[in-house]
Write an enzyme that holds these catalytic residues in place. Structure first.
Site, mmCIF file in Angstrom:
data_model
loop_
_atom_site.group_PDB
_atom_site.id
_atom_site.type_symbol
_atom_site.label_atom_id
_atom_site.label_comp_id
_atom_site.label_asym_id
_atom_site.label_seq_id
_atom_site.Cartn_x
_atom_site.Cartn_y
_atom_site.Cartn_z
ATOM 1 N N SER A 12 3.984 8.794 3.328
ATOM 2 C CA SER A 12 5.431 8.596 3.488
ATOM 3 C C SER A 12 5.988 7.592 2.488
ATOM 4 O O SER A 12 7.108 7.117 2.649
ATOM 5 C CB SER A 12 5.749 8.181 4.923
ATOM 6 O OG SER A 12 4.868 7.192 5.361
ATOM 7 N N GLY A 13 5.204 7.239 1.467
ATOM 8 C CA GLY A 13 5.706 6.337 0.432
ATOM 9 C C GLY A 13 5.159 4.932 0.609
ATOM 10 O O GLY A 13 4.275 4.696 1.440
ATOM 11 N N PRO A 14 5.691 3.998 -0.207
ATOM 12 C CA PRO A 14 5.135 2.643 -0.178
ATOM 13 C C PRO A 14 5.498 1.873 1.086
ATOM 14 O O PRO A 14 6.558 2.094 1.666
ATOM 15 C CB PRO A 14 5.771 1.964 -1.402
ATOM 16 C CG PRO A 14 6.830 2.851 -1.888
ATOM 17 C CD PRO A 14 6.758 4.169 -1.194
ATOM 18 N N LYS A 18 7.703 -0.264 6.830
ATOM 19 C CA LYS A 18 7.360 1.138 6.578
ATOM 20 C C LYS A 18 8.619 1.976 6.791
ATOM 21 O O LYS A 18 9.247 1.891 7.851
ATOM 22 C CB LYS A 18 6.245 1.573 7.536
ATOM 23 C CG LYS A 18 5.835 3.023 7.379
ATOM 24 C CD LYS A 18 4.554 3.335 8.157
ATOM 25 C CE LYS A 18 4.212 4.814 8.082
ATOM 26 N NZ LYS A 18 2.933 5.153 8.697
ATOM 27 N N ASP A 26 -5.773 10.112 13.398
ATOM 28 C CA ASP A 26 -5.833 9.822 11.962
ATOM 29 C C ASP A 26 -6.685 8.579 11.723
ATOM 30 O O ASP A 26 -6.334 7.730 10.893
ATOM 31 C CB ASP A 26 -4.407 9.629 11.419
ATOM 32 C CG ASP A 26 -4.322 9.884 9.919
ATOM 33 O OD1 ASP A 26 -5.215 10.553 9.368
ATOM 34 O OD2 ASP A 26 -3.354 9.403 9.292
ATOM 35 N N GLY A 69 0.868 -1.170 0.000
ATOM 36 C CA GLY A 69 0.000 0.000 0.000
ATOM 37 C C GLY A 69 0.906 1.222 0.000
ATOM 38 O O GLY A 69 2.109 1.100 0.239
HETATM 39 N N1 LIG Z 1 1.277 -3.783 8.489
HETATM 40 C C1 LIG Z 1 0.827 -3.679 7.250
HETATM 41 N N2 LIG Z 1 0.537 -4.780 6.523
HETATM 42 C C2 LIG Z 1 0.055 -4.657 5.256
HETATM 43 N N3 LIG Z 1 -0.163 -3.489 4.630
HETATM 44 C C3 LIG Z 1 0.111 -2.362 5.297
HETATM 45 C C4 LIG Z 1 0.631 -2.388 6.623
HETATM 46 N N4 LIG Z 1 0.801 -1.123 7.045
HETATM 47 C C5 LIG Z 1 0.428 -0.338 6.030
HETATM 48 N N5 LIG Z 1 -0.005 -1.058 4.973
HETATM 49 C C6 LIG Z 1 -0.523 -0.527 3.698
HETATM 50 O O1 LIG Z 1 0.179 0.660 3.376
HETATM 51 C C7 LIG Z 1 -0.716 1.795 3.350
HETATM 52 C C8 LIG Z 1 -0.001 3.018 3.882
HETATM 53 O O2 LIG Z 1 0.412 2.760 5.219
HETATM 54 P P1 LIG Z 1 0.399 3.890 6.358
HETATM 55 O O3 LIG Z 1 -1.003 4.399 6.452
HETATM 56 O O4 LIG Z 1 1.008 3.368 7.589
HETATM 57 O O5 LIG Z 1 1.347 4.944 5.670
HETATM 58 P P2 LIG Z 1 1.375 6.529 5.765
HETATM 59 O O6 LIG Z 1 2.467 6.958 4.843
HETATM 60 O O7 LIG Z 1 1.484 6.943 7.177
HETATM 61 O O8 LIG Z 1 -0.035 6.877 5.173
HETATM 62 P P3 LIG Z 1 -1.061 8.075 5.338
HETATM 63 O O9 LIG Z 1 -1.053 8.750 4.018
HETATM 64 O O10 LIG Z 1 -2.375 7.355 5.596
HETATM 65 O O11 LIG Z 1 -0.636 8.922 6.496
HETATM 66 C C9 LIG Z 1 -1.918 1.341 4.190
HETATM 67 O O12 LIG Z 1 -3.104 2.042 3.839
HETATM 68 C C10 LIG Z 1 -1.992 -0.129 3.860
HETATM 69 O O13 LIG Z 1 -2.663 -0.342 2.625
#
Ligand SMILES: Nc1ncnc2c1ncn2[C@@H]1O[C@H](COP(=O)(O)OP(=O)(O)OP(=O)(O)O)[C@@H](O)[C@H]1O
Length: 472
Positions: free
Chosen positions: A32-34, A50, A147, A28
């Protein structure tokens, strides 16, 4: 009382010693990227990785996520690494924090719901209870998530009764109660701070027991839960704009503040009154009256929801529609979050030279689209501005006289003399049936203060009035 986990030692050796990372795959993508899959070399177990730039904000994310991790409905953090990486070809190596997270194979909650053959209120309640329990755990630890949105609710696997877990602590914050002692200049103040002030006043008057600590951020989590539940039950959000835009519109903010949403017959006639009552209590406009997470968890609907079918899966199967819902929810959360360093206003006398003041003001603009709009707006005279501010001041300060209603009516009438053309003001007044001389419905003074405060902010941004104040 929940116990928080302490932060694991952040490992500084290369993650590649312990894990194989699939850099070209993504589970996903977020701001903060993929998020990528990875496999532990020792036992071939799969995890999600992450990567966030190593800075104080990300360190807070890591700390708070780890702290809340010891709950079955919160995604676990297994390990954290601090490594220098080159994640993009056109960038130099940079320090990152790498969070090894429990793998959530089942994907996002609303994607799952879209595939449900038979989605009922009972199932919705079962899902929702798990989310609420995760929030309870965070709130017990005095952490506000800030969030809560569909994309951050992930399923452990693809089985029928997979657990839901809360992820993404990127906006989480220790709720240290600062908002219980708000400091502000009463004439130019974020609506949230007004609420905290009102709450403080009520505590002082003995109207609210001091044992029920109020923090705006926690009540925002409850509001988000209300929006999520509304969407789960119907397939669409309670607040939306007729004209979709990347910025939350003033009209939408107004609707949120006034709790202006409906339960349209088509999708809601089957939904139980108990479910609607939960939604209403969560979307209560006054944060201090909003249901707490404990009240939510003890609500009968959560444990006794009926087996009636819901229409949401059909609506969710429209992927574009679902993306719009997610975007709208993110925007609303952004607009509700209190900045971590609250803005305070200094008087002109305290500010530095005018050029620096102007530059600071330009930089401090949080909503460029609104700002651009405002530049075209007519300039308010100082008297007109003062009369608007008098209304805010009157509404947020404790009543001094018995003849409360007449004083307010007089202030509004006076203000109208100075602002006869201001449509925004007329539209605010119509909320409580202003007939030209008086209000014909009972005015919620807090909401009136919110709305006028917003109007003042909008009218003064980009106009001559910005020169009267300096944001620091
Ligand atoms: N533990 C995990 N297992 C599987 N997929 C995950 C996991 N954590 C995150 N993802 C996927 O990655 C995406 C982005 O993760 P996350 O929300 O932690 O990132 P972010 O960069 O903080 O995003 P946001 O734009 O929501 O602030 C999630 O919506 C989900 O689809």
């Amino acid at each position: 009382m929940a116990e928080g986990r302490s932060c694991p030692r952040i490992k500084t050796h290369s993650i590649l010693k312990d894990f194989d990372v699939f850099w070209n795959q993504k589970l996903g993508t977020g701001i903060s990227g993929p998020v990528r899959p990875c496999v532990k070399k020792l036992n071939k177990e799969r995890f999600a990785l992450k990567c966030v730039p190593d800075n104080p904000r990300s360190r807070t994310e890591v700390n708070l996520h780890v702290m809340c991790s010891g709950h079955p409905n919160v995604v676990q953090v297994l390990d954290v690494y601090a490594n220098d990486l080159q994640l993009h070809e056109d960038e130099p190596r940079k320090p990152y924090l790498l969070m090894v997270l429990e793998m959530m194979e089942g994907g996002e909650l609303f994607d799952r719901i879209s595939k449900e053959q038979k989605f009922t209120e009972r199932k919705a309640a079962m899902y929702f209870k798990q989310v609420a329990d995760a929030v309870r755990h965070c709130h017990d630890l005095n952490v506000a998530h800030r969030d809560l949105k569909p994309e951050n609710l992930l399923l452990k696997d693809n089985t029928e009764d997979a657990q839901i877990k809360l992820s993404d602590f990127g906006f989480a914050k220790i709720d240290d109660g600062n908002l219980q002692t708000p400091y502000f200049t009463p004439y130019y103040v974020a609506p949230q701070i007004l609420e905290a002030h009102r709450h403080q006043t009520r505590i002082k008057k003995g109207l609210i027991p001091t044992s029920k600590p109020y923090t705006y951020d926690k009540s925002c989590d409850m509001w988000s839960l209300g929006v999520i539940l509304y969407i789960m039950l119907s397939g669409y959000p309670p607040f939306y704009s007729e004209t979709p835009s990347r910025q939350i519109t003033t009209e939408m903010k107004r609707k949120i503040l006034l709790g202006d949403y409906q339960f349209p017959e088509t999708e809601w006639q089957q939904v139980s009154e108990e479910a609607k009552s939960v939604v209403k209590s969560l979307l209560h406009t006054d944060p201090s009256c909003r249901m707490t997470v404990y009240e939510l968890l003890s609500h009968t609907w959560l444990n006794n929801a009926p087996d009636t079918h819901l229409s949401s899966p059909a609506v969710f199967s429209d992927k574009e529609g679902l993306a719009d819902i997610n975007l709208a929810h993110s925007q609303q959360l952004t607009s509700m979050r209190i900045p971590d360093c609250p803005l305070t206003l200094k008087s002109l006398a305290e500010s530095e030279n005018p050029i620096i003041r102007k530059r600071k003001l330009r930089k401090s603009s949080v909503d460029d689209s609104v700002c651009q709009d405002c530049i075209k707006k007519p300039t308010l005279s100082p008297t007109a501005l003062k009369s608007l501010r008098d209304i805010i001041g009157y509404c947020i300060l404790p009543p001094k006289v018995d003849d409360d209603e007449n004083v307010l009516n007089d202030l509004v009438a006076k203000c109208l003399k100075h602002n006869p053309e201001e449509n925004g003001f007329h539209s605010i007044l119509s909320t409580w049936d202003w007939d030209g001389k008086r209000f014909n419905s009972k005015v919620d003074k807090s909401q009136l203060a919110h709305l006028v405060s917003e109007l003042v902010q909008t009218l003064t941004r980009g106009s001559n009035h910005t020169e009267e104040t300096d944001v620091s």
